[in-house]
Enzyme design. Structure first.
Site, PDB file in Angstrom:
ATOM      1  N   PHE A 166       0.840  -1.195   0.000  1.00 18.30           N
ATOM      2  CA  PHE A 166       0.000   0.000   0.000  1.00 18.30           C
ATOM      3  C   PHE A 166       0.884   1.257   0.000  1.00 18.30           C
ATOM      4  CE2 PHE A 166      -2.369   3.294   2.426  1.00 18.30           C
ATOM      5  CZ  PHE A 166      -3.320   3.551   1.450  1.00 18.30           C
TER       6      PHE A 166
ATOM      7  N   LYS B  65       9.708   3.060   6.760  1.00 20.13           N
ATOM      8  CA  LYS B  65       9.086   3.333   8.067  1.00 20.13           C
ATOM      9  C   LYS B  65       9.834   2.642   9.208  1.00 20.13           C
ATOM     10  CE  LYS B  65       4.442   3.608  10.008  1.00 20.13           C
ATOM     11  NZ  LYS B  65       3.007   3.339   9.751  1.00 20.13           N
TER      12      LYS B  65
ATOM     13  N   MET C 169      -0.663  33.163 -22.472  1.00 19.77           N
ATOM     14  CA  MET C 169       0.482  32.908 -23.351  1.00 19.77           C
ATOM     15  C   MET C 169       0.132  31.879 -24.432  1.00 19.77           C
ATOM     16  SD  MET C 169       3.382  33.927 -24.129  1.00 19.77           S
ATOM     17  CE  MET C 169       4.380  34.728 -22.884  1.00 19.77           C
TER      18      MET C 169
HETATM   19  C1  LIG Z   1       2.032  22.971 -15.385  1.00 18.74           C
HETATM   20  C2  LIG Z   1       1.973  23.632 -16.714  1.00 18.74           C
HETATM   21  N1  LIG Z   1       1.023  23.271 -17.600  1.00 18.74           N
HETATM   22  C3  LIG Z   1       0.956  23.884 -18.812  1.00 18.74           C
HETATM   23  C4  LIG Z   1       1.846  24.853 -19.164  1.00 18.74           C
HETATM   24  C5  LIG Z   1       1.782  25.533 -20.523  1.00 18.74           C
HETATM   25  N2  LIG Z   1       1.493  26.965 -20.382  1.00 18.74           N
HETATM   26  C6  LIG Z   1       2.446  27.903 -20.435  1.00 18.74           C
HETATM   27  S1  LIG Z   1       1.872  29.453 -20.190  1.00 18.74           S
HETATM   28  C7  LIG Z   1       0.297  28.883 -20.042  1.00 18.74           C
HETATM   29  C8  LIG Z   1      -0.839  29.835 -19.807  1.00 18.74           C
HETATM   30  C9  LIG Z   1      -0.759  30.520 -18.485  1.00 18.74           C
HETATM   31  O1  LIG Z   1      -1.981  31.179 -18.267  1.00 18.74           O
HETATM   32  P1  LIG Z   1      -2.163  32.140 -17.036  1.00 18.74           P
HETATM   33  O2  LIG Z   1      -1.698  31.475 -15.800  1.00 18.74           O
HETATM   34  O3  LIG Z   1      -3.552  32.648 -17.030  1.00 18.74           O
HETATM   35  O4  LIG Z   1      -1.115  33.309 -17.346  1.00 18.74           O
HETATM   36  P2  LIG Z   1      -1.183  34.409 -18.537  1.00 18.74           P
HETATM   37  O5  LIG Z   1      -0.346  33.880 -19.669  1.00 18.74           O
HETATM   38  O6  LIG Z   1      -2.602  34.588 -18.926  1.00 18.74           O
HETATM   39  O7  LIG Z   1      -0.565  35.621 -17.928  1.00 18.74           O
HETATM   40  C10 LIG Z   1       0.251  27.495 -20.200  1.00 18.74           C
HETATM   41  C11 LIG Z   1      -0.997  26.682 -20.155  1.00 18.74           C
HETATM   42  C12 LIG Z   1       2.849  25.168 -18.215  1.00 18.74           C
HETATM   43  N3  LIG Z   1       3.801  26.063 -18.465  1.00 18.74           N
HETATM   44  N4  LIG Z   1       2.875  24.566 -17.000  1.00 18.74           N
END
Ligand SMILES: Cc1ncc(C[n+]2csc(CCOP(=O)(O)OP(=O)(O)O)c2C)c(N)n1
Ligand SMILES: [Mg+2]
Length: 595
Positions: free
Chosen positions: A113, A163, A503
């Protein structure tokens, strides 16, 4: 000499290493340690709501303090939840020690487990890992784990403890511990042929000059290249911050009139408003930094990896330049770009040795060319337009600029998440002191900001700490709001809320003909959410309200949250499109700025 259980010895060993706080979450296989923690009463434990956040908190603590951060998890799912945080720290050379419980030795290999081979899983994302087989080995392993984490190129180290081993008898003699001193003060000199941190102990003493002299020929050659260069550029990375050599970098640059580019993780290595600063290179870097690199005849890379977000296609990177790559990690040199000269060593040795060999110089012609290119990512708003802008909706650029200015003015620390807001803060932050800009550069881990800020705030209670996150990334670790409240951590949170994975949306707009596939993201009302946790919050929709809101958050006695409502479709420029060379950088069309 004290007889005790290994679990108790672990508490004492952590205290002896100078650990004042650990971040963790309990479970069956780590219960002996948690019981010992209760009885010993030290170090302080912060109960995180998810183990990924525990690793990020240890990481934020480490980056902000230059000490080793510690995180704790149970076996199985607890341990696997740490993996993203370990990989984040590994990519960015952050010293953390992760301690995991393991199923009892007699059950190992039986799919017991919550059994998982966490050592095997984490081999690619840690610097080293231990399984403690015998209770009496534990104190020495803890000591060794801390030494490896902080020495050479720092990184995460895992200690997995079954453990029954935690419950086994152990003798603890505190004399063996080295003390959780600053990485910069403790890391021993690592000769070139050691690549895995297995350097001899130096008991914290600075190495003598003999090692540097061994590389005298390479140093002479590097100095000759720099002294003869007509268009030199220094590229500085996080290694300069880790080594505590920001002042030496400045001295070197000033002596020979050398332009300095700082990477995302090296932003706090050189003051961005210094006349010799060119800004950040790479995908969202400045035009001046990118064009300088492409025109340079010599590039001196100090403590950086030349990763692909910085270089673009390596075949077209700095085409006219001889590259001198200086790094403590021999394996990092020559992995992406091919240097003309390799200098493996500690910047605490190589930088002063280089400085001695550099002649004063004046590169007026080069500077005349460099000044033709803008150093700011976006022009400041003209005074005449300020009134109109204040009445209009808040833009992400304005929000980031105001936040960055406020944080810098108060001597604060900022942890950013990943996305547009991260790049905007990096572009807008001015003169960040070493250890005050925390971000996941290598792995680009969404969800990093809040837990990292929480860890930094505990490590640096003397400084205001901000988490700046996008609405997407914030939703990945916002459960830590409860931790912030329970532990009374005065972290300020700004959510740059554009209703999108911004982004991703930007790439879809520019490179996928605006097909916004799965990038629109709903969220809760973040102000109501914060209040549900007991955190005061404000929403800001107009620039005119921002200064007041920032001041309110800064003056809050405890945590506070700002929900900054932004337009959905604002883009971050400058941008080097993926696959393009650095000089193909594009700046904002006018329509973008107004959008
Ligand atoms: C854990 C993770 N999943 C996916 C991504 C791909 N990714 C890079 S930037 C982004 C968008 C980020 O959106 P937000 O947090 O709203 O920030 P913004 O760009 O709008 O400022 C994603 C999905 C990543 N960098 N990390
Ligand atoms: Mg967003």
């Amino acid at each position: 000499m004290n007889r005790m259980t290994a679990a108790e010895a672990l508490c004492h060993a952590l205290v002896a290493e100078g650990v004042d706080v650990v971040f963790g979450h309990p479970g069956g296989a780590i219960l002996p340690f948690y019981d010992a923690l209760y009885r010993v009463g030290a170090p302080r434990h912060v109960l995180m709501r998810h183990e990924q956040a525990a690793a990020h908190a240890a990481d934020g603590y480490a980056r902000a303090t230059s000490r080793v951060g510690v995180c704790i998890a149970t076996s199985g799912p607890g341990a696997t939840n740490l993996v993203t945080g370990l990989a984040t720290a590994h990519m960015d050379s952050v010293p953390i020690v992760a301690i995991t419980g393991q199923v009892p030795s007699a059950l190992r290999g039986q799919d017991a487990f919550q059994e998982t081979d966490i050592l095997g899983i984490t081999i690619p994302v840690t610097k080293h890992g231990f399984v403690v087989e015998r209770p009496e080995d534990l104190p020495a392993i803890v000591c060794e784990a801390f030494r490896i984490a902080r020495s050479g190129r720092p990184g995460p180290v895992l200690i997995d403890i079954p453990k029954d081993v935690q419950n086994g008898p152990c003798v603890f003699a505190p004399a063996g511990a080295a003390g959780n001193g600053a990485v910069t003060a403790m890391a021993p000199w690592r000769p070139a042929h050691h690549t895995n941190g297995a350097a001899p102990q130096t008991n914290g003493k600075r190495p003598g000059p003999s090692h540097a002299l061994r590389d005298a020929a390479a140093l002479d050659a590097a100095a000759k290249l720099l002294n003869e260069a007509r268009r030199p550029v220094i590229m500085a990375g996080r290694g300069v911050v880790v080594a505590g050599m920001a002042d030496a970098l400045r001295a070197l640059a000033e002596r020979a009139d050398l332009p300095v580019v700082t990477t995302l993780l090296g932003l706090d290595a050189f003051p961005s408003t210094h006349p010799l600063a060119l800004g950040m290179p790479g995908m969202h870097g400045t035009v001046r930094a990118c064009r300088a690199i492409q025109r340079a005849d010599v590039v001196l890379g100090l403590g950086l990896r030349f990763d692909d977000r910085v270089t673009g296609p390596t075949a077209r990177f700095a085409p006219g330049a001889k590259i001198i790559h200086v790094d403590i990690d021999a394996a990092a040199i020559g992995r992406t770009v091919t240097p003309a000269l390799r200098l493996v060593g500690d910047l605490r040795e190589t930088l002063p040795a280089l400085l001695e060999r550099i002649a004063p110089a004046d590169h007026a012609d080069w500077w005349a060319e460099l000044r033709e290119w803008p150093r700011d990512a976006a022009p400041a708003a003209s005074p005449g337009s300020a009134g109109a802008a204040a009445a209009g909706p808040l833009t992400a650029r304005d929000a980031a600029r105001a936040l960055a200015a406020r944080i810098a003015a108060s001597g604060g620390i900022v942890a950013t998440d990943v996305g547009q807001h991260q790049m905007l803060i990096a572009q807008e932050l001015r003169d960040a002191a070493p250890g005050s800009h925390l971000t996941s550069g290598g792995l680009g881990t969404m969800g990093y900001a809040l837990p990292a800020a929480l860890g930094a705030a505990l490590g640096r209670p003397d400084r205001p700490v901000w988490a700046v996150a996008g609405d997407g990334g914030f939703q990945m670790t916002l459960q830590e709001l409860a931790t912030v409240v329970q532990e009374r951590i005065p972290v300020r949170i700004a959510v740059l809320n554009n209703g999108y994975l911004g982004m991703v949306r930007q790439w879809q707009e520019l490179f996928y003909e605006r097909r916004y596939s799965a990038s629109q993201i709903a969220g809760p009302d973040f102000t109501m959410l914060a209040r549900a946790y007991g955190i005061p919050a404000r929403r800001v929709c107009h620039l005119a309200e921002l200064a007041d809101a920032l001041e309110w958050a800064e003056r809050a006695a405890g945590p506070a949250l700002l929900d900054l409502r932004l337009p959905a479709e604002e883009n971050v420029f400058p941008m080097v499109p993926p696959g393009a060379a650095l000089d193909e950088i594009i700046t904002a069309p006018d329509a973008e700025v107004a959008a």
